[in-house]
Design a protein around this motif. Sequence first.
Motif, PDB file in Angstrom:
ATOM      1  N   LYS A  62      34.446  45.059  47.455  1.00 29.76           N
ATOM      2  CA  LYS A  62      35.158  44.333  46.395  1.00 29.76           C
ATOM      3  C   LYS A  62      35.242  45.152  45.108  1.00 29.76           C
ATOM      4  N   PHE A  63      34.159  45.817  44.771  1.00 31.38           N
ATOM      5  CA  PHE A  63      34.177  46.660  43.561  1.00 31.38           C
ATOM      6  C   PHE A  63      35.191  47.777  43.700  1.00 31.38           C
ATOM      7  N   LYS A  64      35.164  48.439  44.841  1.00 31.83           N
ATOM      8  CA  LYS A  64      36.082  49.570  45.052  1.00 31.83           C
ATOM      9  C   LYS A  64      37.543  49.110  44.980  1.00 31.83           C
ATOM     10  N   ASP A  65      37.819  48.008  45.655  1.00 28.48           N
ATOM     11  CA  ASP A  65      39.192  47.504  45.642  1.00 28.48           C
ATOM     12  C   ASP A  65      39.615  47.059  44.241  1.00 28.48           C
ATOM     13  N   ALA A  66      38.693  46.424  43.541  1.00 29.49           N
ATOM     14  CA  ALA A  66      39.018  45.938  42.199  1.00 29.49           C
ATOM     15  C   ALA A  66      39.370  47.112  41.287  1.00 29.49           C
ATOM     16  N   ASP A  67      38.561  48.167  41.353  1.00 29.31           N
ATOM     17  CA  ASP A  67      38.845  49.340  40.516  1.00 29.31           C
ATOM     18  C   ASP A  67      40.163  49.983  40.920  1.00 29.31           C
ATOM     19  N   LEU A  68      40.412  50.019  42.222  1.00 29.13           N
ATOM     20  CA  LEU A  68      41.645  50.646  42.717  1.00 29.13           C
ATOM     21  C   LEU A  68      42.886  49.919  42.206  1.00 29.13           C
ATOM     22  N   ILE A  69      42.903  48.602  42.365  1.00 31.37           N
ATOM     23  CA  ILE A  69      44.132  47.881  42.016  1.00 31.37           C
ATOM     24  C   ILE A  69      44.285  47.686  40.509  1.00 31.37           C
ATOM     25  N   GLY A  70      43.186  47.833  39.775  1.00 32.79           N
ATOM     26  CA  GLY A  70      43.316  48.061  38.345  1.00 32.79           C
ATOM     27  C   GLY A  70      43.580  46.891  37.425  1.00 32.79           C
ATOM     28  N   ILE A  71      43.152  45.707  37.787  1.00 29.44           N
ATOM     29  CA  ILE A  71      43.347  44.550  36.917  1.00 29.44           C
ATOM     30  C   ILE A  71      42.396  44.667  35.716  1.00 29.44           C
ATOM     31  N   PRO A  72      42.891  44.362  34.505  1.00 27.68           N
ATOM     32  CA  PRO A  72      42.163  44.726  33.273  1.00 27.68           C
ATOM     33  C   PRO A  72      40.751  44.164  33.148  1.00 27.68           C
ATOM     34  N   ILE A  73      40.573  42.902  33.559  1.00 30.69           N
ATOM     35  CA  ILE A  73      39.249  42.294  33.386  1.00 30.69           C
ATOM     36  C   ILE A  73      38.680  41.879  34.738  1.00 30.69           C
ATOM     37  N   GLN A  74      37.429  42.293  34.988  1.00 32.49           N
ATOM     38  CA  GLN A  74      36.739  41.878  36.206  1.00 32.49           C
ATOM     39  C   GLN A  74      35.617  40.921  35.808  1.00 32.49           C
ATOM     40  N   VAL A  75      35.566  39.812  36.500  1.00 36.58           N
ATOM     41  CA  VAL A  75      34.488  38.851  36.249  1.00 36.58           C
ATOM     42  C   VAL A  75      33.605  38.837  37.490  1.00 36.58           C
ATOM     43  N   ILE A  76      32.398  39.360  37.349  1.00 32.46           N
ATOM     44  CA  ILE A  76      31.540  39.557  38.503  1.00 32.46           C
ATOM     45  C   ILE A  76      30.465  38.474  38.553  1.00 32.46           C
ATOM     46  N   ILE A  77      30.435  37.787  39.665  1.00 33.80           N
ATOM     47  CA  ILE A  77      29.461  36.712  39.816  1.00 33.80           C
ATOM     48  C   ILE A  77      28.495  37.080  40.923  1.00 33.80           C
ATOM     49  N   GLY A  78      27.253  37.419  40.506  1.00 32.28           N
ATOM     50  CA  GLY A  78      26.236  37.839  41.460  1.00 32.28           C
ATOM     51  C   GLY A  78      24.995  36.983  41.339  1.00 32.28           C
ATOM     52  N   GLU A  79      24.244  36.962  42.397  1.00 39.40           N
ATOM     53  CA  GLU A  79      23.087  36.054  42.434  1.00 39.40           C
ATOM     54  C   GLU A  79      22.016  36.394  41.400  1.00 39.40           C
ATOM     55  N   LYS A  80      21.812  37.701  41.193  1.00 41.33           N
ATOM     56  CA  LYS A  80      20.751  38.098  40.248  1.00 41.33           C
ATOM     57  C   LYS A  80      21.000  37.509  38.866  1.00 41.33           C
ATOM     58  N   ALA A  81      22.203  37.759  38.349  1.00 39.69           N
ATOM     59  CA  ALA A  81      22.516  37.263  37.009  1.00 39.69           C
ATOM     60  C   ALA A  81      22.568  35.745  36.995  1.00 39.69           C
ATOM     61  N   LEU A  82      23.015  35.183  38.089  1.00 44.68           N
ATOM     62  CA  LEU A  82      23.113  33.723  38.155  1.00 44.68           C
ATOM     63  C   LEU A  82      21.773  33.051  37.935  1.00 44.68           C
ATOM     64  N   LYS A  83      20.724  33.715  38.394  1.00 42.70           N
ATOM     65  CA  LYS A  83      19.376  33.138  38.210  1.00 42.70           C
ATOM     66  C   LYS A  83      19.074  32.958  36.736  1.00 42.70           C
ATOM     67  N   GLU A  84      19.673  33.805  35.897  1.00 45.87           N
ATOM     68  CA  GLU A  84      19.476  33.658  34.448  1.00 45.87           C
ATOM     69  C   GLU A  84      20.664  32.927  33.833  1.00 45.87           C
ATOM     70  N   ASN A  85      21.435  32.279  34.701  1.00 48.33           N
ATOM     71  CA  ASN A  85      22.630  31.564  34.244  1.00 48.33           C
ATOM     72  C   ASN A  85      23.630  32.468  33.543  1.00 48.33           C
ATOM     73  N   LYS A  86      23.801  33.655  34.098  1.00 44.62           N
ATOM     74  CA  LYS A  86      24.757  34.580  33.483  1.00 44.62           C
ATOM     75  C   LYS A  86      25.760  35.131  34.500  1.00 44.62           C
ATOM     76  N   ILE A  87      26.860  35.559  33.952  1.00 42.72           N
ATOM     77  CA  ILE A  87      27.843  36.290  34.758  1.00 42.72           C
ATOM     78  C   ILE A  87      28.161  37.587  34.015  1.00 42.72           C
ATOM     79  N   GLU A  88      28.872  38.469  34.703  1.00 43.45           N
ATOM     80  CA  GLU A  88      29.165  39.765  34.109  1.00 43.45           C
ATOM     81  C   GLU A  88      30.667  39.896  33.888  1.00 43.45           C
ATOM     82  N   ILE A  89      31.040  40.380  32.703  1.00 44.63           N
ATOM     83  CA  ILE A  89      32.453  40.644  32.419  1.00 44.63           C
ATOM     84  C   ILE A  89      32.603  42.135  32.231  1.00 44.63           C
ATOM     85  N   ARG A  90      33.530  42.708  32.979  1.00 43.47           N
ATOM     86  CA  ARG A  90      33.659  44.165  32.964  1.00 43.47           C
ATOM     87  C   ARG A  90      35.102  44.547  32.676  1.00 43.47           C
TER      88      ARG A  90
END
Length: 571
Positions: A516-544
């Motif tokens: 998913k990361f590779k494809d996301a970088d390839l197709i080049g959409i400006p904002i990626q919102v990454i939802i992973g279990e680790k950050a979720l435990k702290e009630n967070k998400i990642e914006i890239r």
Amino acid sequence: MRYSNLFIPTMRETPSGINAISHILMLRAGYVRQLAAGLFIFLPLGWRVLNKINTILKEEMERIGAQEISMPILHPAEIWQQTGRWYTIKEEMFRLKDRTGRDMCLGMTHEEIMAWIASKEIKSYRQLPQIWYQIQTKLRDEARPRGGVLRTREFIMKDSYSFDIDWKGLDESYRLHTEAYHRIFTRCGLLYYQVESDPGIMGDLESHEFMAPTPAGEDDIVLCDNCDYAANIEVAKANLPTLLPLNLEFKEIYTPQKKSVKEVSEFLNIDEKFFIKTLLVISEKNEPVLVMLRGDQELNEKKLAKIIGEFTFATFEQAEEILGVELGFVGPIGHNIKKIADLSIQREIHYISGANKKDYHLQGIVPGVHFEAQWTDIRKVKERDLCPKCGKSVRVEKAIEVGNIFKLGTKYTEPLHAYFLDRDGVEKPIIMGSYGIGTARVAAAAIEQNYDKDGIIWPKSISPFDIEIIPLNMGDAKTVKLAEELYEKVGEIYNSFADRHMEVLIDDRDERPGVKFKDADLIGIPIQVIIGEKALKENKIEIRKRRTKESKLVSINKAVVEIVNSYYETY
RNA sequence: CGGGGUGUAGCGCAGUCUGGUAGCGCACACGGUUCGGGACCGUGGUGUCGGAGGUUCAAAUCCUCUCACCCCGACCA
């Protein structure tokens, strides 16, 4: 939209044998596929991008009062015969016959058809001015399609045509288009220059090109960083290079096997500037012409063609036959044929050139004394030449022609009898202009100017989507639930500036995070919102941010706002 | 149109020189294990070797012709 429902055939490996970045990335990221030479299929992502660009084109054209219309792509030959282009354009036009044997062609541009409809319907000055535009497919049987979608045989182009009562009106229509074009290319996120250009077969009047600089470009443009001078190299001028005279006795010198200016210059240890390069060309009327340039200058073939028409360089045999001397030892003296000399060759200065005798050159040649010629500007501007406007040195850059604007005058309206009655009841030809932008070229130029080793970085105005939500583990209920919520909520956020919804892509495929990361970088959409279990435990998400790759963790309850803010921050 | 190159599985390629049962990696399907940067194990399917003709007991491989595509140039509203 859901990635799982979209057709985005990305490729891990780089296709072989192609080298334009935009071509490689459009293929790898699943935007296009090639059907045949110069014919491309735009897949869902590619088509979304073209539509984004076309929307901008429409908005900006409507803004200057242009009206969209639709034109046939299949044209009857008669109209093209009336303007003469049926005959002057050669293999580049696709021609065919209909079932009755009538000659037809496929539209490579629409001046004729636009002028035709104007000739039928525009009768009075009261109906003018008009600007009509279309965003449609054009067809040209290109000698060599290249660079992926940069030069194709079938392509979508926005072209508009202005109709005015007089030249002043044309100036205004031209100005309106210039402004619209600046807005369009700025909105599309392109770095570009407006340059003076060669009108080519469009007409002989003023024209400009809009050029997006990139190494993949097919054109060379001359730019001055000190002032605003910018021109296509085909028409670019530069100040005359001057030379401190060198005193050379008038005599033949033995130069065995030394043919090129470079070779003789090195052999004699005299700078190339003190040489006269003598070329023999054959014009289309089969007339031989001797062309002279200063040794360190190059011929601008377009400039010469404007003077003598189409020409070819003489072959070794032709030179022997016409001049009686081998190429490499040809000089300007003697020869009772037409001579054209570049202005960089100064009178009253001593030069070296061929002696018209095998293995000999002649020094001490003084132009104007030892030979006469038609003196004119035929040299090609090169890096570090001096700007014709401000005198500082210019640079030369490669660029993609993304748009152009032409003043046509009456070139098409007269042959097609597009006349109107003016205020005084006098019949006059409509004054016309034409203005084009190649949609796919804008997309390709945007990629050429915005990419990194991982893929495309779309300017956000023309990205196929605004936001990509990437739930890393589709097996994790919490991840999926949050991803779906954000997909709904962010999609609903009203983008008040652009007056539209955020377009959100959710990568709901059951794929590993790496994919998913590779494809996301390839197709080049400006904002990626990454939802992973680790950050979720702290009630967070990642914006890239795709462009900078900077990412930040934000708490879930602020997610929507943060995502939208990040979108506004990027470009 | 001139010069150069490439055509073998969906993609990337090896095999061609020196003729002898068509291969590798990825992808794909199924099962299992995995799950934050293109996973691993097992099983499986996949080919008019660009096309036509020729040489030969035998051609992806040699010969002739041809087609397509790519790159450089010419050309390029």
